[in-house]
Design a protein around this motif. Structure first.
Motif, mmCIF file in Angstrom:
data_model
loop_
_atom_site.group_PDB
_atom_site.id
_atom_site.type_symbol
_atom_site.label_atom_id
_atom_site.label_comp_id
_atom_site.label_asym_id
_atom_site.label_seq_id
_atom_site.Cartn_x
_atom_site.Cartn_y
_atom_site.Cartn_z
ATOM 1 N N ILE A 176 -4.042 1.279 -2.638
ATOM 2 C CA ILE A 176 -4.268 0.257 -1.617
ATOM 3 C C ILE A 176 -4.454 -1.086 -2.315
ATOM 4 O O ILE A 176 -5.255 -1.197 -3.251
ATOM 5 C CB ILE A 176 -5.507 0.594 -0.746
ATOM 6 N N TYR A 183 -4.130 7.458 -3.169
ATOM 7 C CA TYR A 183 -4.199 6.184 -2.461
ATOM 8 C C TYR A 183 -3.958 5.050 -3.453
ATOM 9 O O TYR A 183 -4.638 4.960 -4.474
ATOM 10 C CB TYR A 183 -5.593 5.950 -1.869
ATOM 11 N N LYS A 234 -7.403 2.440 -7.300
ATOM 12 C CA LYS A 234 -6.538 3.571 -7.002
ATOM 13 C C LYS A 234 -7.375 4.849 -7.018
ATOM 14 O O LYS A 234 -8.220 5.036 -7.882
ATOM 15 C CB LYS A 234 -5.414 3.675 -8.036
ATOM 16 N N ASP A 262 0.830 -1.203 0.000
ATOM 17 C CA ASP A 262 0.000 0.000 0.000
ATOM 18 C C ASP A 262 0.868 1.258 0.000
ATOM 19 O O ASP A 262 1.936 1.280 0.614
ATOM 20 C CB ASP A 262 -0.901 0.040 1.238
ATOM 21 N N VAL A 289 0.246 5.660 0.281
ATOM 22 C CA VAL A 289 -0.601 6.843 0.375
ATOM 23 C C VAL A 289 0.345 8.036 0.330
ATOM 24 O O VAL A 289 1.332 8.074 1.072
ATOM 25 C CB VAL A 289 -1.428 6.877 1.673
#
Length: 154
Positions: A73, A71, A78, A52, A54
Motif C-alpha cells: 500500500i 499488501y 509492506k 497499491d 494486494v
C-alpha cells in the motif's frame, strides 16, 4: 573355505531381492494420495490499484484454508505473510501472520466474496491472547473499493 564366499553371495542376493520398497510411515504421511491432492484447490487473487497491490493465494482443503497474503500500500509498510483459517459460507476467516518492519505480527483477517471480488472486512477489533480479532464478524464494513479478483497463479 570356498563355501564362505558362496554363502555371502547367496545372502546378498536374498537381501537384494526382498521385493518392492515400501514407504516408511513418515513418507506415507507426507505424500498425500492422488485423491487427496485433487481435493486441494489453489487459487490466486489480486487487487491492482494505481499505487497499491494486494495479493492473496489460497489453498483450500474442504473448509480449511491456508495461503499467502501480501499488501503493498502506497506510503505504508509492506506486509507479507501467511494465512491459516477456515471458509464459512462466503467468507474466509483466518489468522494472518506477517512481517512488518522486521517484526512478526498476527491478526485476524476476514474476506467476503462479493459481486466485485473478495473484500476484506473492517470493524472494531479486540485483543484475544494478544492477537487482534474482529469483535463482530457479522457487522464488518466491506464498502471500500479494494476487491481481489482472480488471476493466474505463477
Amino acid at each position: 573355505m570356498k563355501t564362505l564366499p558362496t554363502l555371502f553371495f547367496v545372502v546378498l542376493l536374498l537381501v537384494a531381492c526382498k521385493g518392492p520398497k515400501q514407504d516408511s510411515p513418515i513418507d506415507a504421511a507426507f505424500s498425500p494420495d492422488a485423491e487427496h491432492l485433487e481435493e486441494i484447490n489453489t487459487e490466486c487473487f489480486q487487487y491492482l490499484g494505481e499505487k497499491d497491490t494486494v495479493r492473496l493465494t489460497t489453498h483450500v482443503d474442504g473448509t480449511n484454508i491456508t495461503g499467502t497474503l501480501d499488501y503493498t500500500i502506497f506510503e505504508k509498510d509492506k506486509n507479507s505473510g501467511t494465512i491459516k483459517g477456515e471458509i464459512r459460507d462466503d467468507m474466509i476467516i483466518a489468522e494472518y501472520t506477517f512481517m512488518s518492519e522486521g517484526d512478526s505480527t498476527r491478526r485476524q483477517v476476514v474476506f467476503k466474496n462479493t459481486e466485485e471480488g473478495w473484500k476484506e472486512g473492517y470493524g472494531e477489533m479486540k485483543s484475544v491472547d494478544g492477537i487482534p480479532v474482529q469483535v463482530n464478524i457479522d457487522s464488518l464494513d466491506y464498502s471500500h473499493n479494494i476487491a481481489l479478483t482472480p488471476f493466474p497463479c505463477d
